[in-house]
Motif scaffolding. Structure first.
Motif, PDB file in Angstrom:
ATOM      1  N   ARG A  77     -23.081 -16.319  26.353  1.00 51.28           N
ATOM      2  CA  ARG A  77     -24.048 -17.401  26.221  1.00 51.28           C
ATOM      3  C   ARG A  77     -25.445 -16.803  26.201  1.00 51.28           C
ATOM      4  NH1 ARG A  77     -24.092 -20.336  32.158  1.00 51.28           N
ATOM      5  NH2 ARG A  77     -24.905 -18.538  33.266  1.00 51.28           N
ATOM      6  N   THR A  78     -26.365 -17.585  25.689  1.00 47.92           N
ATOM      7  CA  THR A  78     -27.754 -17.142  25.683  1.00 47.92           C
ATOM      8  C   THR A  78     -28.440 -17.673  26.936  1.00 47.92           C
ATOM      9  OG1 THR A  78     -28.430 -19.049  24.377  1.00 47.92           O
ATOM     10  CG2 THR A  78     -27.906 -17.020  23.176  1.00 47.92           C
ATOM     11  N   ASP A 106     -34.039 -15.118  26.258  1.00 47.98           N
ATOM     12  CA  ASP A 106     -33.947 -14.199  25.122  1.00 47.98           C
ATOM     13  C   ASP A 106     -32.837 -13.159  25.311  1.00 47.98           C
ATOM     14  OD1 ASP A 106     -35.120 -12.742  27.135  1.00 47.98           O
ATOM     15  OD2 ASP A 106     -36.717 -11.913  25.879  1.00 47.98           O
ATOM     16  N   ARG A 107     -31.939 -13.398  26.284  1.00 47.62           N
ATOM     17  CA  ARG A 107     -30.841 -12.459  26.562  1.00 47.62           C
ATOM     18  C   ARG A 107     -29.495 -13.083  26.230  1.00 47.62           C
ATOM     19  NH1 ARG A 107     -29.794 -11.572  31.978  1.00 47.62           N
ATOM     20  NH2 ARG A 107     -30.555 -13.620  32.477  1.00 47.62           N
ATOM     21  N   LEU A 108     -28.523 -12.219  26.034  1.00 54.47           N
ATOM     22  CA  LEU A 108     -27.132 -12.640  25.937  1.00 54.47           C
ATOM     23  C   LEU A 108     -26.475 -12.298  27.262  1.00 54.47           C
ATOM     24  CD1 LEU A 108     -25.915 -11.456  22.411  1.00 54.47           C
ATOM     25  CD2 LEU A 108     -26.305 -13.785  23.188  1.00 54.47           C
TER      26      LEU A 108
END
Length: 170
Positions: A6-7, A10-12
């Motif tokens: 998931r996001t 601005d990261r996964l």
């Protein structure tokens, strides 16, 4: 809701309760085994160590061989697998389950064929099982490892060698 990816801003993020990762499970089992052993719950420790070793399929992350961080992680995981297999073998010898101890000692030696503690576990398992042929093979493998390393047996190994070479009472 369960997720794998998931996001978050601005990261996964990888994870979630639906995701299982064999390395994470391996580490959890090794830690649980060590904790159980520290708390003298030896049957539980053996179960955790054996389960961890059953997850071990050889050197991890081989496709990432050139990544420095991975090299150290791989080394740590391999070391932990060796300790888990060896401790399982040693505890199984103490419990009198020599066939299972032999299997775990073999797994330890697959991980590191030069590890003296793993050789001791294999020798002890064969000796207490009364497997003379297996003992002869284990002793020869230890001799080969010590010769390759160009070292003398440790005091612990020397004591075991003395025990297994003493004539047994009928």
């Amino acid at each position: 809701a369960p997720y794998f990816l998931r996001t978050v801003g601005d990261r996964l993020e990888i994870g979630g309760s639906a995701l299982t990762v064999d390395v994470w499970e391996f580490e959890r089992l090794v830690e649980a085994g060590a904790t159980a052993e520290d708390e003298h719950r030896l049957d539980e420790a053996v179960g955790c160590y054996v389960s961890a070793v059953e997850l071990w399929r050889g050197e991890p992350f081989v496709d990432l061989a050139d990544v420095d961080e991975v090299i150290m992680r791989r080394s740590d995981l391999t070391s932990r697998a060796l300790v888990a297999a060896t401790r399982a073998a040693e505890l199984l010898v103490a419990k009198g389950d020599h066939a299972a101890a032999t299997r775990m000692a073999r797994r330890a030696l697959e991980i590191d064929e030069l590890d003296e503690a793993a050789h001791r576990a294999a020798i002890a398992a064969a000796y207490y099982q009364g497997d003379r042929a297996g003992l002869d093979v284990a002793l020869a493998r230890l001799d080969g490892a010590l010769a390759e390393l160009r070292v003398e047996p440790s005091a612990e190994t020397a004591m075991l060698l003395e025990l297994v070479s003493a004539p047994r009472a009928a």
